[in-house]
Scaffold this motif. Sequence first.
Motif, PDB file in Angstrom:
ATOM      1  N   ALA A  25       0.835  -1.201   0.000  1.00 39.65           N
ATOM      2  CA  ALA A  25       0.000   0.000   0.000  1.00 39.65           C
ATOM      3  C   ALA A  25       0.870   1.251   0.000  1.00 39.65           C
ATOM      4  CB  ALA A  25      -0.922  -0.007   1.217  1.00 39.65           C
ATOM      5  N   ALA A  26       1.985   1.205   0.709  1.00 38.74           N
ATOM      6  CA  ALA A  26       2.901   2.345   0.708  1.00 38.74           C
ATOM      7  C   ALA A  26       3.486   2.559  -0.687  1.00 38.74           C
ATOM      8  CB  ALA A  26       4.017   2.113   1.724  1.00 38.74           C
ATOM      9  N   GLU A  27       3.790   1.466  -1.370  1.00 37.08           N
ATOM     10  CA  GLU A  27       4.309   1.580  -2.732  1.00 37.08           C
ATOM     11  C   GLU A  27       3.266   2.236  -3.643  1.00 37.08           C
ATOM     12  OE1 GLU A  27       6.454  -1.231  -6.120  1.00 37.08           O
ATOM     13  OE2 GLU A  27       5.463  -2.151  -4.382  1.00 37.08           O
TER      14      GLU A  27
ATOM     15  N   VAL B 231      14.261  -1.071  -1.264  1.00 31.51           N
ATOM     16  CA  VAL B 231      13.992   0.353  -1.390  1.00 31.51           C
ATOM     17  C   VAL B 231      13.158   0.629  -2.640  1.00 31.51           C
ATOM     18  CG1 VAL B 231      16.110   0.971  -0.171  1.00 31.51           C
ATOM     19  CG2 VAL B 231      16.123   0.798  -2.671  1.00 31.51           C
ATOM     20  N   LEU B 232      12.546   1.796  -2.614  1.00 36.74           N
ATOM     21  CA  LEU B 232      11.708   2.257  -3.718  1.00 36.74           C
ATOM     22  C   LEU B 232      12.097   3.689  -4.031  1.00 36.74           C
ATOM     23  CD1 LEU B 232       9.092   1.705  -5.494  1.00 36.74           C
ATOM     24  CD2 LEU B 232       7.829   2.858  -3.653  1.00 36.74           C
ATOM     25  N   THR B 233      12.481   3.961  -5.277  1.00 37.38           N
ATOM     26  CA  THR B 233      12.764   5.332  -5.672  1.00 37.38           C
ATOM     27  C   THR B 233      11.461   6.049  -5.995  1.00 37.38           C
ATOM     28  OG1 THR B 233      13.047   4.728  -7.989  1.00 37.38           O
ATOM     29  CG2 THR B 233      15.021   4.682  -6.586  1.00 37.38           C
ATOM     30  N   TYR B 234      11.527   7.360  -6.035  1.00 37.41           N
ATOM     31  CA  TYR B 234      10.313   8.134  -6.304  1.00 37.41           C
ATOM     32  C   TYR B 234       9.725   7.784  -7.666  1.00 37.41           C
ATOM     33  CZ  TYR B 234       7.112  12.115  -6.310  1.00 37.41           C
ATOM     34  OH  TYR B 234       5.984  12.915  -6.354  1.00 37.41           O
ATOM     35  N   ASP B 235      10.576   7.400  -8.606  1.00 35.95           N
ATOM     36  CA  ASP B 235      10.065   7.082  -9.949  1.00 35.95           C
ATOM     37  C   ASP B 235       9.520   5.666 -10.049  1.00 35.95           C
ATOM     38  OD1 ASP B 235      12.290   5.407 -10.140  1.00 35.95           O
ATOM     39  OD2 ASP B 235      13.416   6.778 -11.424  1.00 35.95           O
TER      40      ASP B 235
ATOM     41  N   MET C 210      13.841  -2.329  -5.546  1.00 37.11           N
ATOM     42  CA  MET C 210      14.951  -3.272  -5.624  1.00 37.11           C
ATOM     43  C   MET C 210      15.508  -3.542  -4.235  1.00 37.11           C
ATOM     44  SD  MET C 210      17.648  -0.624  -7.402  1.00 37.11           S
ATOM     45  CE  MET C 210      17.938   1.015  -6.707  1.00 37.11           C
ATOM     46  N   TRP C 211      16.125  -4.722  -4.079  1.00 35.46           N
ATOM     47  CA  TRP C 211      16.911  -5.031  -2.911  1.00 35.46           C
ATOM     48  C   TRP C 211      18.338  -4.592  -3.178  1.00 35.46           C
ATOM     49  CZ3 TRP C 211      15.613  -6.710   1.873  1.00 35.46           C
ATOM     50  CH2 TRP C 211      14.332  -7.251   2.066  1.00 35.46           C
ATOM     51  N   VAL C 212      18.954  -3.934  -2.207  1.00 38.34           N
ATOM     52  CA  VAL C 212      20.325  -3.472  -2.376  1.00 38.34           C
ATOM     53  C   VAL C 212      21.140  -3.854  -1.161  1.00 38.34           C
ATOM     54  CG1 VAL C 212      19.673  -1.540  -3.872  1.00 38.34           C
ATOM     55  CG2 VAL C 212      19.800  -1.188  -1.388  1.00 38.34           C
ATOM     56  N   GLY C 213      22.444  -4.036  -1.393  1.00 39.95           N
ATOM     57  CA  GLY C 213      23.364  -4.360  -0.311  1.00 39.95           C
ATOM     58  C   GLY C 213      24.782  -4.287  -0.829  1.00 39.95           C
ATOM     59  N   ARG C 214      25.660  -5.103  -0.285  1.00 37.86           N
ATOM     60  CA  ARG C 214      27.023  -5.162  -0.786  1.00 37.86           C
ATOM     61  C   ARG C 214      27.025  -5.809  -2.171  1.00 37.86           C
ATOM     62  NH1 ARG C 214      26.761  -6.177   4.493  1.00 37.86           N
ATOM     63  NH2 ARG C 214      27.946  -4.845   5.911  1.00 37.86           N
TER      64      ARG C 214
ATOM     65  N   SER D 176      15.304   9.971   4.259  1.00 43.01           N
ATOM     66  CA  SER D 176      14.148   9.991   3.348  1.00 43.01           C
ATOM     67  C   SER D 176      14.329  10.963   2.193  1.00 43.01           C
ATOM     68  CB  SER D 176      12.854  10.323   4.112  1.00 43.01           C
ATOM     69  OG  SER D 176      11.732  10.202   3.281  1.00 43.01           O
ATOM     70  N   THR D 177      15.541  11.374   1.917  1.00 40.99           N
ATOM     71  CA  THR D 177      15.783  12.308   0.804  1.00 40.99           C
ATOM     72  C   THR D 177      16.141  11.605  -0.494  1.00 40.99           C
ATOM     73  OG1 THR D 177      18.137  12.531   1.351  1.00 40.99           O
ATOM     74  CG2 THR D 177      16.609  14.078   2.404  1.00 40.99           C
ATOM     75  N   LEU D 178      16.412  10.285  -0.444  1.00 40.19           N
ATOM     76  CA  LEU D 178      16.837   9.569  -1.646  1.00 40.19           C
ATOM     77  C   LEU D 178      15.850   8.481  -2.059  1.00 40.19           C
ATOM     78  CD1 LEU D 178      20.668   9.139  -0.910  1.00 40.19           C
ATOM     79  CD2 LEU D 178      19.527  10.969  -2.191  1.00 40.19           C
ATOM     80  N   VAL D 179      15.419   7.654  -1.123  1.00 44.72           N
ATOM     81  CA  VAL D 179      14.535   6.529  -1.419  1.00 44.72           C
ATOM     82  C   VAL D 179      13.564   6.336  -0.267  1.00 44.72           C
ATOM     83  CG1 VAL D 179      16.250   5.304  -2.833  1.00 44.72           C
ATOM     84  CG2 VAL D 179      16.122   4.863  -0.354  1.00 44.72           C
ATOM     85  N   THR D 180      12.569   5.488  -0.503  1.00 42.81           N
ATOM     86  CA  THR D 180      11.679   5.004   0.545  1.00 42.81           C
ATOM     87  C   THR D 180      12.087   3.583   0.890  1.00 42.81           C
ATOM     88  OG1 THR D 180       9.830   6.371  -0.200  1.00 42.81           O
ATOM     89  CG2 THR D 180       9.292   4.439   1.127  1.00 42.81           C
ATOM     90  N   VAL D 181      12.363   3.327   2.155  1.00 46.24           N
ATOM     91  CA  VAL D 181      12.743   1.988   2.600  1.00 46.24           C
ATOM     92  C   VAL D 181      11.472   1.188   2.857  1.00 46.24           C
ATOM     93  CG1 VAL D 181      13.899   0.653   4.396  1.00 46.24           C
ATOM     94  CG2 VAL D 181      14.920   2.781   3.575  1.00 46.24           C
TER      95      VAL D 181
END
Length: 1023
Positions: free
Chosen positions: A67-69, A183-187, A191-195, A265-270
Amino acid sequence: MNPVDLPPPVVRRTTAQVDAEALQQDLRARVDGEVRFDTGTCAAYSTDASNYRQVPIGVIIPRTVEAAEEAVAVCRKHDAPLLSRGGGTSLAGECCNTAVVLDWSKYCDRLVSVDADNRRCVVEPGIVLDDLNRQLAEYGLQYGPRPATHPNCTIGGMIGNNSCGSTAQAYGKVVDNLHRLQVLTYDGTRMWVGRTEAAELDRLASGEGRQAELYRGLAALRDRYAGLVRERFPDIPRRVSGYNLDSLLPEHGFDVAGLLTGSESTLVTVLRAELELVPVPAHRSLVVLGYRDICEAADHVPAVLEHKPLALEGVDRRLVHYQRKKDLNPDALTKLPEGRAYLMVQFHGDTREQVREKTTALIDAASGAADHTWYDDEQQMRELWLVRESGLGATARVPGEPDAWEGWEDSAVPVERLGDYLRDLKRMYEEFGYGQPSVYGHFGHGCVHTRIPFDLESAEGVARMRAFVEKAADLVVAYGGSLSGEHGDGQARGDLLAKMFGPELVEGFERLKGLLDPGDRMNPGKVVRPYRLDENLRLGAGYRAWEPDTAFSYPHDDGKFSRAAARCVGVGKCRSLEGGVMCPSYRVTREEEHSTRGRARLLFEMVRNDSPVPSDWRSHEVRDALDLCLACKGCKTDCPVNVDMATYKAEFLHHHYAGRLRPRAHYSMGWLPAAARVVALAPRTVNALISLPWVARAAKTLGGIAPERDLPLFAEQRFTDWWRERGGPRGDGRRGEVVVWPDTFTDHFHPAIGKAAVEVLEAAGFRVKVPQAAVCCALTWISTGQLGIAKRVLVHSIDALREDLRRGTPVVGLEPSCTAVFRADAPELLPNDPDIERLREQTRTLAELLVERAEDWDPPAVDARALVQRHCHQYAVMGFDADRELLKRAGVTADVLDEGCCGLAGNFGFEKGHYDVSMACAEAGLLPAVREADATTVILADGFSCRTQVEQAGAGRRARHLAEVLAAALRGETPGPERPSRPGPRALLRPAAMGGAAVGALTMALLLRKRLQGRSQGPTAGR
């Protein structure tokens, strides 16, 4: 990679040109969650724990991550700025913005999975740290970083701020304890991100689409700025300022999750986080070292660090002094060693012997300490640790001190230079005329917390604040430190990042923002391209508060309601889910507006002259927020700045309903003392009538009472009537006279308590008196906001007590809420009456009187186990220490519940519309404990509300008053369990017991029933 691949810097777009109505409609249509664009909600979310204020466009409370997405997608469609928020305790302004606020904390709080073997778990961002660790306890694991706000901070908020806390000494920051982030970008890129291994990075960057573009851009940023990052990022454990470009370096594994941690919260939504866990320590100890001053204590930090502690915190004498003035942690303060500053050092290990070896080694080596003490008992350590964790609240709104504010609360320097840094900082305080504010913090990492008495209400004061902060930033940079060591940059420090990193790295931050959020829609104006640190202030040079006339005197706020309304500093302790009393309705609803902080925010907005909430007492936004306030007074004690929402609610209701009809419950329950005196003419008849279902339904409807509630039965003989028949005082009175206060609840409902109290007091050697005139403390009128009547009732009661008060006779209160009126409310309603002050000073609970005035009296041996529910008003105003002592002397093994309010809270739980919240409060702790109690355990509750809630909740038990238990023991009776019983109407209507007045009353009731039945069959019955 070609230079053309380097992302361009973000272009600032802070002004939101959004069609709020269209946005709201789309969100309601598409998002599974609560969509709130109303004035009250926006006001409650207008600030965090910082000096800043920005009213949001609206608030979304999603029920699921998906729902947040969807909410982000709708915001994107409308080009609306967006802000993700956790617990809302940020100190740098990163959690307030003119944006759509996404609040995760109500629903998206799940522990999704646990991989105990690999010590990892997946969580949703709204889960509270303490709640997570409670769920992980069965695996013997915990999440390592532990900020002081651990009872109410969310994991999402911790990720946003790259939180640390005291245990970061051993475990590191959040960035050191993350495996992956979803994470979810504004656009809309999810994606899952890590090392990222080199081969995987090549694969991701070589593909098509937005994700590949992002990885190419990140690689380009790494290549462009790697040298500057290594050169300009301070090599200290508490560098939290700026974006984590260092996480992209090869030595850190191109960790994109690490890069995004602390981005506020300035780059992505976790959306979700996979956390790395650590074992729960098997054993711990706490050493407290005393020093001559805080700078000297800081000098010794490097030597203490050689012993590899779990945590190493610094506390100065002013913080201790402030806590004494505010009566915070009084028992713990007595455990501190000699000194004017302290280092608090925690050790952990697999065995007790291992921990003691570390402890002894430190003590033996601590030659610079003036004194020391140490503990390995968990309860004592927890109490002492609160001295440090209470710092933020303890330094705010200190009685007799100027208001102190954040703004430079979080700097960090290399530990070997910490002492010198503090000396220079203290010289700066004096230079700018700020005196010597308290300094404390995570000294093992060189991180310093402080609140400074900035003047934030004049142009000159704001300019001086900015000048100080700019010079302090230069000082930290000169020491090789970080502007922020824990709380992030937000608006408070984003304006200063060029001083720390230089213009080229700041441009790198802007390019990162431009890559991930090119439209500047994610929390705009924070961290990069920021608002100035001296704009959007919650107060500011233009702040002019509405100052209304009030019924209460507000002696702790200079007599100004506006200062009381601004008292909350946003720490958010009222949002904790366990322990203490505050805030019962928040624990049930998980609504910001139903927390003490949320209500305080709305009152603050009400007194502003530039707020969407109107500056008058008729505000329906404030009324609605206060509706579920139980007036339990828990916040008066639990809140670190002593917000007293019960008083504020009474004040508001007094003005809100002035000159117009009130809710029906204000008449039925507000006027209960007067009604009870009328009922006393024929109590058996009234009891019989209200035991008839149709009469009870009609009475509850007319009185605005919850239909689910049973109406309490009146006593057949009042306590005061029994007293008169008894013939008045008896006994030798060797300990002097006392007045037993005949409160409405004891007198008319539970007179056995009054009789028991007289029996106990006389056995202890007191000569007991009971007022002959009809008296009342006015509690019910106060709680319903009928303060004019309350004052008149109090004046009448004082007249009846005046001679005894002037002789110094103690007044014993048996009902805690009534006792609390005399100790707290009455002096603020009638501040200039010396007899009211005498009443405050001379009023005692039964336990207080016996402990203070009958020290050598041996109470009767009860020798029983008791489950004790403290009344909220006693907890908040009188305290419970005397009761603990008396129970101990009587041989009672007391399990004093720390489960919050019973939920009935006087009139609250009886009012129509409050039943579900009332019962949910009780089910959160009290009622399960009662059901689980052994059959021989006495249920002890001095409060009428608490006893009624236990009896009416179907727990099958009756709670007893302390006086009843002691009196039973005096008579040699065993205080066994009692089952509640409620006689039916036939038993109550025995003809011999009914006089002419009673028959007349019954006849009138029958006629009323016939009339009501006739109406129900008429043509309007279906309306």
